[in-house]
Design an enzyme around this catalytic site. Structure first.
Site, PDB file in Angstrom:
ATOM      1  N   ASP A 288      29.021  68.158  56.102  1.00 43.34           N
ATOM      2  CA  ASP A 288      30.346  68.616  55.676  1.00 43.34           C
ATOM      3  C   ASP A 288      31.287  69.121  56.770  1.00 43.34           C
ATOM      4  O   ASP A 288      32.432  68.729  56.832  1.00 43.34           O
ATOM      5  CB  ASP A 288      30.195  69.725  54.628  1.00 43.34           C
ATOM      6  CG  ASP A 288      29.330  69.306  53.458  1.00 43.34           C
ATOM      7  OD1 ASP A 288      28.647  68.272  53.552  1.00 43.34           O
ATOM      8  OD2 ASP A 288      29.343  70.009  52.444  1.00 43.34           O
TER       9      ASP A 288
ATOM     10  N   GLU B  80      17.683  76.007  54.030  1.00 39.83           N
ATOM     11  CA  GLU B  80      18.649  74.901  54.078  1.00 39.83           C
ATOM     12  C   GLU B  80      18.769  74.386  55.510  1.00 39.83           C
ATOM     13  O   GLU B  80      18.841  73.181  55.750  1.00 39.83           O
ATOM     14  CB  GLU B  80      20.006  75.389  53.542  1.00 39.83           C
ATOM     15  CG  GLU B  80      21.007  74.275  53.316  1.00 39.83           C
ATOM     16  CD  GLU B  80      22.308  74.778  52.693  1.00 39.83           C
ATOM     17  OE1 GLU B  80      22.484  76.007  52.573  1.00 39.83           O
ATOM     18  OE2 GLU B  80      23.145  73.931  52.331  1.00 39.83           O
TER      19      GLU B  80
HETATM   20  C1  GLC Z   1      25.763  70.594  51.465  1.00 37.02           C
HETATM   21  C2  GLC Z   1      25.318  69.593  52.526  1.00 37.02           C
HETATM   22  C3  GLC Z   1      25.043  68.266  51.857  1.00 37.02           C
HETATM   23  C4  GLC Z   1      24.045  68.454  50.724  1.00 37.02           C
HETATM   24  C5  GLC Z   1      24.471  69.561  49.763  1.00 37.02           C
HETATM   25  C6  GLC Z   1      23.389  69.936  48.764  1.00 37.02           C
HETATM   26  O1  GLC Z   1      26.959  70.234  50.894  1.00 37.02           O
HETATM   27  O2  GLC Z   1      26.261  69.454  53.535  1.00 37.02           O
HETATM   28  O3  GLC Z   1      24.557  67.333  52.772  1.00 37.02           O
HETATM   29  O4  GLC Z   1      23.886  67.265  50.030  1.00 37.02           O
HETATM   30  O5  GLC Z   1      24.786  70.722  50.469  1.00 37.02           O
HETATM   31  O6  GLC Z   1      22.216  70.311  49.423  1.00 37.02           O
END
Ligand code: GLC
Length: 440
Positions: free
Chosen positions: A172, A408
């Site tokens: 992102d 994460e």
């Molecule tokens: C964030 C990450 C994306 C992922 C999402 C859910 O938006 O950047 O890659 O799919 O979280 O984990």
């Protein structure tokens, strides 16, 4: 460093903990990335999460993918978030997207890795009859998605498909998007307001330290793009020609290329005809030539609005290794770049080159280490015979997870866990990586 052997007691304990994470995030027919930060189904998370489920329950793995594909748009588009259940806390939710489909979804896509996951489920399956049935059902939907990507995102036939929103990259707030995103006008109606004031509110920073998330300005531009797409009725043609953000992302295209190859291989195994897809995939592979940077040792992304390469070395530019795109010489240059990065950080692989001035070791995709990326890099490095370096990437990942749990992302200098906790794809990929995927 001692190698973490699959089957060792510490690895077995870790696998048990991974199962607890998946069980806690299981919503029956799909898995949330983590609660409460991401309480719905995310596309590329779910594709990889299915590989984790397959370690214990192949039927559940197929269901994960079926749920995802059940939200396919008539155009073939696969949305990046599926809102299967009514839940009011996530922002931006269905009322913001207003996609007009059932189940409600977002109106943009994410890295197209579903075909790669499906092929892997199929190849590894013990229940062959189930795998054959499911793969036959899913294959035409995946083909429709790949066709949509070429039609909607590469109308000029360049071989490279564009992303129209940084969220589509899956990375992102990578610094790769900074300049292209800075050109997105901020709309007054898309401003997330601080808590206690009227208007839409960011929810992510209630769950995670703001220093580990995108900035407010980034967020305003993300929401401005969403508002524009919504007003254009998500018309693919208009979106590609009108979106101020339009980038051929090296990472997205590399994953797409790999997925094309997987879809073609699966089609051949099932005796299904992919039509023009093979020729299109050939053009994509060739087009990577224009993205190579010998100096950076990575592939760069192409800004379709500015008509220029984006000079930021990021981990997305290493993903072509996973797709078998670089020549042996280029792969060696890429391995050297990873080694260089590895001399500046304790833990591989930082999401941005540590020498880049925008590198930020705490903030999301601007520096932290991600399990999913390491797993893709590990496969790419092994594919080209860089076994030592691949081993370091794997050991670093296992060690981080052992120390900090299924987070994460992780700090590349300190190794501390960051962002959300009990993260599904971190757990699922550990299960796959130490299970059926250990020799992938
Ligand atoms: C964030 C990450 C994306 C992922 C999402 C859910 O938006 O950047 O890659 O799919 O979280 O984990």
């Amino acid at each position: 460093m001692t190698e973490r052997k699959a089957g060792s007691p510490e690895m077995e304990t870790l696998r048990e903990r991974a199962w607890e994470v998946l069980a806690a995030n299981d919503r029956g027919r799909f898995t949330v990335p983590t609660a409460p930060l991401y309480p719905h189904q995310w596309m590329w998370d779910s594709a990889w999460i299915a590989l984790g489920w397959a370690e214990r329950d192949e039927a559940r793995a197929w269901t994960e993918i079926e749920s995802l594909l059940s939200a396919q748009w008539p155009s073939g588009m696969l949305p990046h978030i599926v809102f299967h259940q009514k839940e009011k806390t996530y922002f931006p939710g269905p009322d913001v997207w207003q996609s007009g489909v059932e189940p409600p979804t977002s109106g943009i896509t994410q890295p197209p890795v579903a075909a790669t996951a499906v092929r892997r489920l199929y190849v590894n399956a013990e229940d062959r009859a189930l795998a054959e049935r499911k793969a036959r059902e899913l294959w035409p939907k995946l083909l429709a998605y790949h066709r949509w990507l070429y039609e909607a995102r590469d109308p000029g036939g360049t071989g490279l498909v564009a992303i129209l929103h940084p969220w589509e990259s899956g990375m992102d707030n990578s610094p790769v998007w900074d300049e292209a995103l800075a050109r997105v006008p901020i709309r007054a109606d898309a401003l997330p307001q601080p808590q206690g004031r009227a208007g839409p509110v960011r929810r992510d920073v209630r769950h995670v330290d703001a220093a580990e998330r995108p900035t407010d300005d980034d967020y305003r531009r993300y929401m401005s793009l969403v508002a524009q797409f919504r007003e254009a009725g998500y018309d693919s043609k208009r979106l590609h020609s009108e979106s101020p953000f339009c980038v051929a992302d090296a990472g997205f295209n590399a994953l797409f290329h790999r997925a094309n190859l997987d879809l073609l291989a699966l089609g051949a195994e099932l005796n299904l005809d992919a039509g023009e897809l093979e020729a299109a995939a050939g053009r994509t592979e060739k087009a990577f030539e224009s993205l190579w940077s010998e100096e950076a040792g990575v592939y760069l992304s192409w800004d379709r609005r500015a008509e220029s390469l984006i000079p930021v070395a990021a981990v997305s530019g290493l993903l072509p290794l996973f797709a078998g795109i670089p020549s042996a010489e280029r792969a060696a240059r890429m391995a050297a770049a990873i080694e260089e990065w590895g001399r500046s950080v304790r833990w591989l692989a930082p999401s941005t080159a540590p020498t880049d001035r925008r590198f930020d070791p705490r903030r999301y995709w601007r520096g932290p280490v991600w399990v999913v990326v390491n797993w893709l890099l590990w496969q790419g490095l092994r594919r080209y015979g860089f076994d030592e370096l691949a081993r370091r990437v794997r050991e670093d990942t296992f060690e981080l997870v052992m120390r900090e749990g299924f987070r994460e992302y992780y700090h590349p200098h300190e190794g501390t866990g960051l962002g959300g906790r009990n993260f599904s794809w971190s757990a699922a990929l550990l299960l796959h990586w130490t299970g059926r995927g250990k020799d992938a």
